[in-house]
Enzyme design. Structure first.
Site, PDB file in Angstrom:
ATOM      1  N   SER A   1      -7.342   5.736   3.482  1.00 45.49           N
ATOM      2  CA  SER A   1      -7.214   4.902   2.273  1.00 45.49           C
ATOM      3  C   SER A   1      -7.690   3.482   2.577  1.00 45.49           C
ATOM      4  O   SER A   1      -8.367   2.847   1.761  1.00 45.49           O
ATOM      5  CB  SER A   1      -5.757   4.842   1.809  1.00 45.49           C
ATOM      6  OG  SER A   1      -5.434   5.952   1.016  1.00 45.49           O
TER       7      SER A   1
ATOM      8  N   LYS B   1       0.853  -1.202   0.000  1.00 41.17           N
ATOM      9  CA  LYS B   1       0.000   0.000   0.000  1.00 41.17           C
ATOM     10  C   LYS B   1       0.875   1.233   0.000  1.00 41.17           C
ATOM     11  O   LYS B   1       1.813   1.335   0.793  1.00 41.17           O
ATOM     12  CB  LYS B   1      -0.886   0.003   1.266  1.00 41.17           C
ATOM     13  CG  LYS B   1      -1.837   1.181   1.328  1.00 41.17           C
ATOM     14  CD  LYS B   1      -3.052   0.941   0.448  1.00 41.17           C
ATOM     15  CE  LYS B   1      -3.893   2.183   0.220  1.00 41.17           C
ATOM     16  NZ  LYS B   1      -3.391   3.020  -0.906  1.00 41.17           N
TER      17      LYS B   1
ATOM     18  N   LYS C   1       4.532   2.385   8.651  1.00 48.22           N
ATOM     19  CA  LYS C   1       3.350   3.214   8.922  1.00 48.22           C
ATOM     20  C   LYS C   1       2.100   2.333   9.007  1.00 48.22           C
ATOM     21  O   LYS C   1       1.292   2.458   9.922  1.00 48.22           O
ATOM     22  CB  LYS C   1       3.206   4.233   7.784  1.00 48.22           C
ATOM     23  CG  LYS C   1       2.300   5.379   8.072  1.00 48.22           C
ATOM     24  CD  LYS C   1       2.123   6.271   6.836  1.00 48.22           C
ATOM     25  CE  LYS C   1       3.423   6.888   6.359  1.00 48.22           C
ATOM     26  NZ  LYS C   1       3.201   7.839   5.230  1.00 48.22           N
TER      27      LYS C   1
ATOM     28  N   ASN D   1      -1.613  19.728  -0.031  1.00 50.56           N
ATOM     29  CA  ASN D   1      -2.858  19.221   0.557  1.00 50.56           C
ATOM     30  C   ASN D   1      -2.765  19.139   2.081  1.00 50.56           C
ATOM     31  O   ASN D   1      -3.555  19.758   2.797  1.00 50.56           O
ATOM     32  CB  ASN D   1      -3.179  17.857  -0.071  1.00 50.56           C
ATOM     33  CG  ASN D   1      -4.354  17.186   0.604  1.00 50.56           C
ATOM     34  OD1 ASN D   1      -4.206  16.562   1.647  1.00 50.56           O
ATOM     35  ND2 ASN D   1      -5.532  17.338   0.057  1.00 50.56           N
TER      36      ASN D   1
ATOM     37  N   LYS E   1       5.328   1.903  -2.677  1.00 50.55           N
ATOM     38  CA  LYS E   1       5.343   3.290  -3.146  1.00 50.55           C
ATOM     39  C   LYS E   1       5.660   3.309  -4.624  1.00 50.55           C
ATOM     40  O   LYS E   1       6.294   2.385  -5.149  1.00 50.55           O
ATOM     41  CB  LYS E   1       6.416   4.092  -2.401  1.00 50.55           C
ATOM     42  CG  LYS E   1       6.164   5.572  -2.419  1.00 50.55           C
ATOM     43  CD  LYS E   1       5.169   5.959  -1.340  1.00 50.55           C
ATOM     44  CE  LYS E   1       4.952   7.427  -1.242  1.00 50.55           C
ATOM     45  NZ  LYS E   1       4.288   7.770   0.016  1.00 50.55           N
TER      46      LYS E   1
ATOM     47  N   THR F   1      -5.011  13.255   5.938  1.00 51.95           N
ATOM     48  CA  THR F   1      -3.637  13.375   6.455  1.00 51.95           C
ATOM     49  C   THR F   1      -3.580  14.517   7.470  1.00 51.95           C
ATOM     50  O   THR F   1      -3.019  14.372   8.566  1.00 51.95           O
ATOM     51  CB  THR F   1      -2.642  13.623   5.295  1.00 51.95           C
ATOM     52  OG1 THR F   1      -2.854  12.620   4.309  1.00 51.95           O
ATOM     53  CG2 THR F   1      -1.206  13.569   5.770  1.00 51.95           C
TER      54      THR F   1
HETATM   55  N1  GLU Z   1       1.034   9.066   0.200  1.00 49.41           N
HETATM   56  C1  GLU Z   1       0.454   8.948   1.497  1.00 49.41           C
HETATM   57  C2  GLU Z   1       1.493   8.518   2.505  1.00 49.41           C
HETATM   58  O1  GLU Z   1       2.671   8.688   2.293  1.00 49.41           O
HETATM   59  C3  GLU Z   1      -0.783   8.071   1.494  1.00 49.41           C
HETATM   60  C4  GLU Z   1      -0.569   6.665   1.074  1.00 49.41           C
HETATM   61  C5  GLU Z   1      -1.847   5.858   0.927  1.00 49.41           C
HETATM   62  O2  GLU Z   1      -2.915   6.366   1.185  1.00 49.41           O
HETATM   63  O3  GLU Z   1      -1.729   4.698   0.520  1.00 49.41           O
HETATM   64  O4  GLU Z   1       1.176   8.073   3.565  1.00 49.41           O
END
Ligand code: GLU
Length: 433
Positions: A362, A74, A98, A225, A110, A194
């Protein structure tokens, strides 16, 4: 795995130093540690795009699935001229921790494309986004690896990506991408998640230090954002947001900025100006124009880096005057700076906790897509707050009990969950006996 260029290897190895620090406090097998030191898959692709003038440009893209024992990979997709494989691997590493920290049933991944999206037309951006999905389609999926927005990507781009993947699969696959427009199966509250998550952690953690909200000054680097919405939430709650910045520079007003007006003006003119607006009439207030480096060194109570990685490092860590830092960006402080800040008694609340609200919602979006049952905004926000508060409190308790930094405590907390999952497949002890 592709070998990253030598000069670029530092980001992932710096990121994994945090893992080494946490290992000492967790009863975890050598096997699990060995697995966590390497990304599972690193894909590098070339994306040919027909530009509006008829020429063909080839962009480099990446998708890294770092770990997927606790669930599908994810993580977001970043569009930035500085994107490298090393950076994407580091970001995928952080996503792994995370997701474990928030106890989400996901591993970490990623993606990224090396591009300056501001130089592309909307049609070129759409072709690039669809081309990226064509190139990585075999490596992603609702139960394999799930995409989301990151730096310079947004809901519209997520919609294109989901649509392209569904076209390839010949069926609707909403859950392969999160952060989509609401009309295409997005979740309520994902756009503010976030910032909302960070706000929840800030409130919960600051209550431990008994600060008076109205007297607490805040500087925020980054007005994307997360940074801009968080600035608004903090200002509404009564904090004195005295400085904000974007990639071009910042504004500082010791008496406090009217964030709603600054945002309104930025939306209309794309310029960051210290304004106060009444209806449609805006006037400039007294302020100083500052650089991003100057913002980081302001004498404020709370510093919030919400831009890119490696902003606070060995060169400027000694200049930081804030007492509390909340990392909304991924990796804004490197491990050398960590040491300096901790020796100076500065509390650093780490990215894998503070910015985890985005991936948490998400997860909610993915659950809603799979069940076909959509939640109200209140339900989303309440569940987000509950999750963030529970995990933040556990991280704080661990840091107190073990007398370790909050960052190390966050890694310890996540590592315990990762270790249990990895060892459940069998480890050295199991096979020896
Ligand atoms: N890009 C965001 C992060 O670094 C969200 C990642 C997601 O929702 O999968 O946490």
């Amino acid at each position: 795995m592709h070998s990253p260029q030598e000069s670029k290897t530092s980001l992932l190895s710096d990121a994994s130093k945090r893992l080494q620090q946490a290992m000492a406090y967790v009863d975890i097998s050598e096997d699990a540690i060995a697995r966590l030191q390497h990304p599972k898959t690193s894909l590098t692709v070339s994306i040919p795009v027909r530009m509006d003038d008829g020429s063909l440009k080839v962009f480099s893209g990446y998708r890294v699935r770092y770990e997927d024992t606790r669930g599908a990979g994810k993580g977001g997709v970043r569009y930035h001229p500085g994107v490298t494989l090393d950076e994407v691997q580091s970001l995928a590493f952080w996503m792994t921790f995370k997701c474990a920290l928030l106890d989400l049933p996901f591993g970490g991944a990623k993606g990224g494309i090396t591009v300056n999206p501001k130089e592309l037309s909307k049609a070129e951006l759409e072709r690039l986004s669809r081309g990226y999905i064509d190139a990585i389609a075999d490596a992603i999926g609702v139960d394999i690896d799930i995409l989301a927005p990151d730096v310079y990507t947004n809901a519209v781009i997520m919609g294109w990506m989901m649509d392209q993947y569904s076209t390839i699969q010949r069926k609707l696959c909403r859950g392969v991408v999160t952060g989509k427009p609401l009309a295409l199966g997005g979740s309520k509250g994902r756009d503010t998640a976030t910032a909302m998550g960070a706000f929840t952690v800030i409130q919960a953690m600051l209550s431990k230090f008994k600060l008076i909200t109205e007297e607490t000054t805040v500087a925020i680097q980054g007005f994307g954002n997360a940074g801009s919405i968080l600035a608004g939430l903090l200002a509404e709650a009564g904090y004195k947001v005295v400085a904000v910045s974007d990639s071009k520079g910042g504004i500082y007003a010791p008496q406090g900025l009217d964030i709603a007006s600054v945002k309104e003006h930025k939306n209309q003119s794309r310029e960051m100006k210290a304004v106060y607006c009444q209806d449609t009439v805006c006037s400039i207030i007294e302020h100083q124009v500052i650089s991003n480096q100057e913002l980081l060194a302001l004498d404020v109570d709370i510093l919030i880096p919400a831009a890119l990685e490696n902003q606070v490092n060995q060169d400027n860590a000694a200049d930081i005057k804030a007492k509390y830092i909340f990392e909304v960006a991924n990796g804004p402080i490197n491990s050398d700076a960590d040491q300096i800040l901790s020796q100076r008694g500065i509390y650093v609340f780490p990215d894998i906790l503070v910015n985890a609200g985005g991936v948490t919602v998400s997860y909610f979006e993915w659950v809603q897509n799979r069940s076909g049952w959509y939640w109200t905004l209140d339900e989303v926000n309440q569940r987000l707050r509950d999750k963030m508060q529970i995990e933040a409190e556990q991280v704080w308790q661990l840091s107190q009990e073990l007398n370790i930094s909050i960052r190390t405590a966050a890694y310890v907390h996540a590592l315990k969950r990762l270790g249990i999952a990895l060892d459940a497949k069998g480890n050295r002890n199991y096979f020896r006996s």
